[in-house]
Scaffold this motif. Structure first.
Motif, short mmCIF file in Angstrom:
data_model
loop_
_atom_site.label_atom_id
_atom_site.label_comp_id
_atom_site.label_asym_id
_atom_site.label_seq_id
_atom_site.Cartn_x
_atom_site.Cartn_y
_atom_site.Cartn_z
N LYS A 446 48.86 54.38 46.95
CA LYS A 446 49.63 53.37 46.23
C LYS A 446 49.09 51.95 46.44
O LYS A 446 49.80 50.98 46.16
N ILE A 447 47.84 51.81 46.89
CA ILE A 447 47.29 50.48 47.16
C ILE A 447 47.25 49.64 45.89
O ILE A 447 47.55 48.44 45.89
N GLY A 448 46.88 50.25 44.75
CA GLY A 448 46.85 49.52 43.50
C GLY A 448 48.23 49.04 43.10
O GLY A 448 48.41 47.89 42.66
N ASP A 449 49.23 49.91 43.24
CA ASP A 449 50.60 49.51 42.93
C ASP A 449 51.09 48.42 43.88
O ASP A 449 51.85 47.53 43.48
N LEU A 450 50.65 48.48 45.14
CA LEU A 450 51.04 47.46 46.10
C LEU A 450 50.50 46.10 45.69
O LEU A 450 51.21 45.08 45.78
N ASP A 451 49.25 46.04 45.21
CA ASP A 451 48.70 44.76 44.79
C ASP A 451 49.45 44.21 43.59
O ASP A 451 49.69 42.99 43.49
N ASP A 452 49.86 45.08 42.67
CA ASP A 452 50.68 44.62 41.55
C ASP A 452 52.01 44.07 42.06
O ASP A 452 52.50 43.05 41.56
N LEU A 453 52.59 44.74 43.05
CA LEU A 453 53.84 44.26 43.64
C LEU A 453 53.65 42.88 44.24
O LEU A 453 54.49 41.97 44.06
N LEU A 454 52.55 42.67 44.96
CA LEU A 454 52.31 41.39 45.62
C LEU A 454 52.16 40.26 44.60
O LEU A 454 52.53 39.12 44.87
N LEU A 455 51.64 40.59 43.42
CA LEU A 455 51.53 39.57 42.37
C LEU A 455 52.89 39.08 41.91
O LEU A 455 53.04 37.95 41.45
N THR A 456 53.93 39.93 42.03
CA THR A 456 55.26 39.54 41.55
C THR A 456 56.05 38.75 42.57
O THR A 456 57.20 38.36 42.30
N GLN A 457 55.48 38.48 43.73
CA GLN A 457 56.25 37.84 44.79
C GLN A 457 56.22 36.33 44.76
O GLN A 457 56.98 35.68 45.47
N GLY A 458 55.33 35.74 43.95
CA GLY A 458 55.30 34.28 43.90
C GLY A 458 54.95 33.69 45.24
O GLY A 458 54.18 34.24 46.02
N TRP A 459 55.56 32.54 45.53
CA TRP A 459 55.28 31.88 46.80
C TRP A 459 55.88 32.65 47.95
O TRP A 459 57.02 33.09 47.90
N ARG A 460 55.11 32.80 48.99
CA ARG A 460 55.53 33.52 50.17
C ARG A 460 56.54 32.70 50.95
O ARG A 460 56.76 31.52 50.68
N ARG A 461 57.20 33.29 51.95
CA ARG A 461 58.30 32.63 52.65
C ARG A 461 57.86 31.40 53.44
O ARG A 461 58.65 30.50 53.67
N PHE A 462 56.61 31.33 53.87
CA PHE A 462 56.21 30.17 54.66
C PHE A 462 56.22 28.94 53.78
O PHE A 462 55.57 28.88 52.75
N ASN A 463 56.99 27.94 54.19
CA ASN A 463 57.17 26.72 53.39
C ASN A 463 56.33 25.59 53.99
O ASN A 463 56.68 25.02 55.01
N TRP A 464 55.21 25.27 53.33
CA TRP A 464 54.32 24.23 53.84
C TRP A 464 54.99 22.86 53.80
O TRP A 464 54.73 22.01 54.64
N LYS A 465 55.88 22.64 52.84
CA LYS A 465 56.50 21.32 52.70
C LYS A 465 57.46 21.03 53.84
O LYS A 465 57.57 19.90 54.30
N THR A 466 58.20 22.05 54.29
CA THR A 466 59.19 21.82 55.34
C THR A 466 58.63 22.03 56.73
O THR A 466 59.34 21.88 57.71
N SER A 467 57.36 22.41 56.84
CA SER A 467 56.80 22.70 58.16
C SER A 467 56.07 21.51 58.77
O SER A 467 55.53 21.61 59.85
N LYS A 468 56.03 20.37 58.06
CA LYS A 468 55.21 19.26 58.52
C LYS A 468 55.71 18.66 59.82
O LYS A 468 54.93 18.27 60.68
N GLU A 469 57.03 18.58 59.98
CA GLU A 469 57.55 17.91 61.17
C GLU A 469 57.37 18.75 62.42
O GLU A 469 57.03 18.24 63.47
#
Length: 812
Positions: A446-469
């Motif tokens: 299911k590696i191919g299906d997994l890559d399609d799934l990852l494309l639908t996730q948009g921005w990942r949970r790590f928030n670069w904007k709020t991590s600066k401080e």
């Protein structure tokens, strides 16, 4: 233009000469413009040098942000659905995201059961030791039938917000309130498009993932096509059963594109694609056998971008990339990256994130929890389970593993989807959106299906904007509970350095003294508080008589309802069919008042925080005086009583040094600042007087002796507290309870007439396994026929998760 710092002077001269020769033809012009040229060259160099400094800053930014919430929690529940009056049993595994091991940082986990509207129904705090803890939630009969959120987090995780908490949806049923929800209206479909990297650019080929879900949030299988303005087919498309598909598109800004597709139910779905962006970025990934090949494109006028690749723990790759005609390539060798999810983030020349791509390297390191059991049993028969851990790809095959196991009966109740520890740790915990059938994606096929799934996730949970401080608003509870609040004056102002005291009427060894910061906030760390406590918090009213004390909740408060409440699927079931299932004979158990747990009693420490007094006086052993003033003056030689205009002042005569400051005065463990109230108490109420006659150092504070009056019967109603003091019933760490299974080891137990209709047959949260060695566990089947599922989950000492299931049938 690439500039080396050590060559700066030579470069300046070279640039000046080139600009002069090309722009000016005579000596006079050169002289008149030399200073202007120097300014231009300096600005060019400043920009270039600033760009070269972005990468270290971005890497440091990730370190700060990742360190702000480096706990990751997984929870094993003993079964997937519940009736009211049942008990949810759970095991918590808390991992350190920086190294993947079980974390020993946080010592407390917060457990909540929330409604669909995020209203807390149950909240408990659970002790964690070596990254693990277990507990329970007894479901009250007042709960209505519906879907609930089971949520767990640590204080440290609050810095990352609710998005990183562990959250599991639960179906809970009340047999007195079995409502049936049915969707009678026409099915509504949601169609979402996800251009690779984030945007569609004019005349730039891109992979575009799309996802189609129904009203209940489930994926929809469709077939169809992408068409342009002329209704010409650009690409044929289809989705999997999870509603996810992908196509390649080279969009033109002059065209409008549509998806037209048909579901299995022959319903036609039409959705327009997003327009191309005038100023955007895209990423296109080609997965070769040994490398990942990324093409980064932009239609902006910048010449440089920055690339950061991280795996959630650390930055594994960083580079500065120069663009040629709006494109650049980035090639990564697979063997140089760790297994699991990785995130490529692209930053513009200002250091702002502009595009992202998630990709995955298959996991080869595994903890196999091999199980052996027979398949068929009669009621009240012993079941033997053999567990053999097999550690594949681990540094040592003899590592210890820690596991939990549950056995429960399948029933007619609708279940929410369970996520096992392997799928959660390697996939779903790192993604933003809810995933349908997530466990299927980790198989090699299911590696191919997994890559399609990852494309639908948009921005990942790590928030670069709020991590600066990188500032921790919520500290890790390494030494137990943190109790915080705020002290403000009647006018709403705050002052730094005001003393605040915390004591407990039921646990005299709890005594803490802290001071406010410039915002009036204060913080206590009294260690692990187990069970119920009556806590008193007060300030010294002689230094601040108009202040107001307020406490902050230990549980997370900043809920973003729009973010948290996703499209919960409608709870559909046939209530009449449920009553045919003997599972509901659980009510028989309630009638017979059978206990499903036994509680480990908690014994409070009766010793004071100062342990042993230097001198004690039991008043009954001395001549009786009517007032405490007379007692202290007549036979307590270590205390000097000063009285002026009806105001008292007490001093301790230290044996080793002169104690110039006032001592700490306590009444049944509670600080008293109004000595007039103490001295007015009747000697008939006082049992004993204890003294510390030297300086006493405790929790960073220095006390010039301690005078402690102990009453014959301590009761908070007898305290004359300061006007600003608050008394709270504080529920500390949950008392330990053990799941009680029904066993038939003796003939009398086997022949008992008491029915055993339990659906939760077995629960063991504390299984220790040795690498390669078989461990045996046993339980007895109940009286109900049916199919029973066993689930074992755990983790090895090096942080590798493992999961397995077994099934048995019970027939008469």
């Amino acid at each position: 233009m690439v500039i080396q710092v050590q060559q700066e002077n030579a470069v300046i001269v070279l640039l000046e000469e080139q600009i002069e020769d090309q722009l000016f033809g005579n000596k006079f012009s050169k002289i008149m413009t030399r200073n202007i040229i120097k300014i231009v060259v300096f600005l060019l160099l400043s920009v270039q040098l600033a760009w070269s400094q972005y990468l270290p800053k971005l890497k440091q930014q990730f370190v700060k942000g990742q360190g702000a919430y480096n706990d990751k929690v997984y929870v094993h529940l003993n079964k997937p659905n519940y009736l009211t009056s049942e008990t949810i049993w759970f095991k918590i595994y808390n991992f350190n995201t920086s190294n993947g091991l079980l974390s020993n940082i946080s010592k407390i986990a917060y457990v909540e059961l929330l409604t669909e509207k995020l209203e807390p129904k149950l909240q408990v705090m659970v002790s964690l030791e070596n990254g693990m803890g277990d507990g329970y939630l007894g479901l009250p009969s007042s709960l209505g039938t519906g879907q609930y959120f089971f949520r767990v987090y640590t204080n440290l995780m609050k810095n990352g917000g609710a998005d990183i908490f562990y959250e599991q949806k639960l179906n809970i049923f009340n047999i007195n309130n079995l409502t049936t929800h049915k969707n009678k209206s026409k099915e509504q479909y949601k169609v979402s498009f996800f251009p690779e990297g984030g945007a569609l650019l004019d005349n730039t080929s891109a992979n575009v993932a799309f996802k189609i879900t129904n009203s209940g949030g489930k994926g929809v299988a469709v077939t169809g096509a992408i068409i342009d303005n002329k209704n010409d087919t650009v690409s044929l498309v289809k989705t999997t059963t999870s509603g996810i598909g992908k196509f390649v598109l080279n969009p033109k800004s002059s065209e409008k594109y549509k998806l037209i597709c048909t579901s299995k139910e022959k319903e036609i779905i039409i959705k327009e694609l997003p327009s191309t962006e005038k100023n955007g970025y895209s990423i296109m990934l080609k997965d070769n056998l040994t490398q990942w090949d990324f093409t980064i494109s932009t239609n902006t006028n910048i010449n440089t971008v920055y690339s950061i690749v991280h795996d959630g723990r650390k930055v594994v790759f960083a580079s500065e990339n120069n663009l040629t005609q709006g494109k650049t390539r980035l090639i990564l060798d697979k063997e140089k990256l760790n297994e699991g999810l990785h995130i490529l983030t692209i930053f513009d020349s200002k250091g702002s994130p502009v595009a992202e791509r998630i990709f995955y390297k298959p996991i080869t390191k595994r903890l196999n929890l091999n199980l052996f059991a027979n398949n068929l049993y009669a009621p009240r028969k012993k079941v033997e389970i053999a567990i053999t851990p097999e550690q594949i790809g681990l540094k040592s095959e003899s590592l210890k593993s820690y596991a939990s196991m549950s056995v429960y009966r399948l029933n007619a109740l609708p279940e929410t989807e369970e996520i096992d520890i392997v799928t959660y740790m390697y996939l779903t915990s790192e993604l933003k959106e809810t995933i349908e059938n997530p466990s299927v994606y980790l198989s090699e096929s299911k590696i191919g299906d997994l890559d399609d799934l990852l494309l639908t996730q948009g921005w990942r949970r790590f928030n670069w904007k709020t991590s600066k401080e990188g500032i921790l608003k919520f500290l890790p509870e390494y030494n137990g509970n943190l109790i915080s609040g705020n002290l403000t004056s009647s006018k709403g102002s705050s002052e730094k350095g005001l003393p605040v005291y915390l004591t407990s009427t039921r646990k005299p060894d709890i005594f803490y003294h802290t001071a406010t910061d410039s915002s009036g906030n204060f913080l206590f760390n009294p260690g692990k508080l187990t069970g119920s406590h009556e806590i008193i918090i007060q300030s010294d009213f002689t230094k601040d008589s108009t202040s107001k004390i307020s406490l902050y909740s230990s549980f997370y408060q900043n809920m973003n309802k729009e973010q948290m409440v996703s499209n919960l699927p409608l709870l559909e079931f046939n209530s009449s069919e449920l009553f045919k299932d003997p599972y509901f004979a659980q009510q028989v158990e309630t009638f017979y008042n059978l206990k499903s747990f036994k509680e480990t009693p908690y014994t409070a420490d009766t010793a004071m925080f100062y342990n042993k007094a230097d001198k004690s006086y039991i008043l009954a052993e001395y001549t009786k005086f009517n007032t405490l003033e007379d007692v202290l003056r007549e036979y307590v030689s270590e205390v000097t009583v000063l009285k002026r205009q009806q105001e008292f002042n007490l001093k301790i005569i230290g044996g080793k040094e002169f104690l110039s400051e006032n001592p700490l005065v306590l009444y049944d463990g509670v600080p008293y600042f109004d000595l007039k109230k103490i001295m007015s108490k009747s000697t008939d109420d006082i049992y004993k007087l204890e003294l510390i006659t030297e300086k006493y150092y405790y929790n960073g504070q220095t006390y010039h002796g301690i005078i402690h009056f102990l009453s014959k019967k301590a009761n908070v109603s007898n305290f004359e507290l300061n006007p600003n003091a608050i008394i709270i019933d504080f529920e500390g760490l949950q008392l330990q309870r053990n799941f009680v299974e029904t066993r038939y080891d003796s003939d009398s137990e086997l022949n008992s007439s008491l029915p055993n209709f339990k659906s939760a047959v077995y629960w063991n949260p504390s299984i220790m396994l040795e690498g390669g060695k078989t461990k045996s566990l046993s339980f007895y089947t109940p009286d109900l026929e049916g199919t029973y599922i066993g689930v074992i989950q755990g983790v090895s000492a090096d942080g590798t998760p493992g999961f397995n299931t077994f099934k048995i049938e019970v027939k008469k």
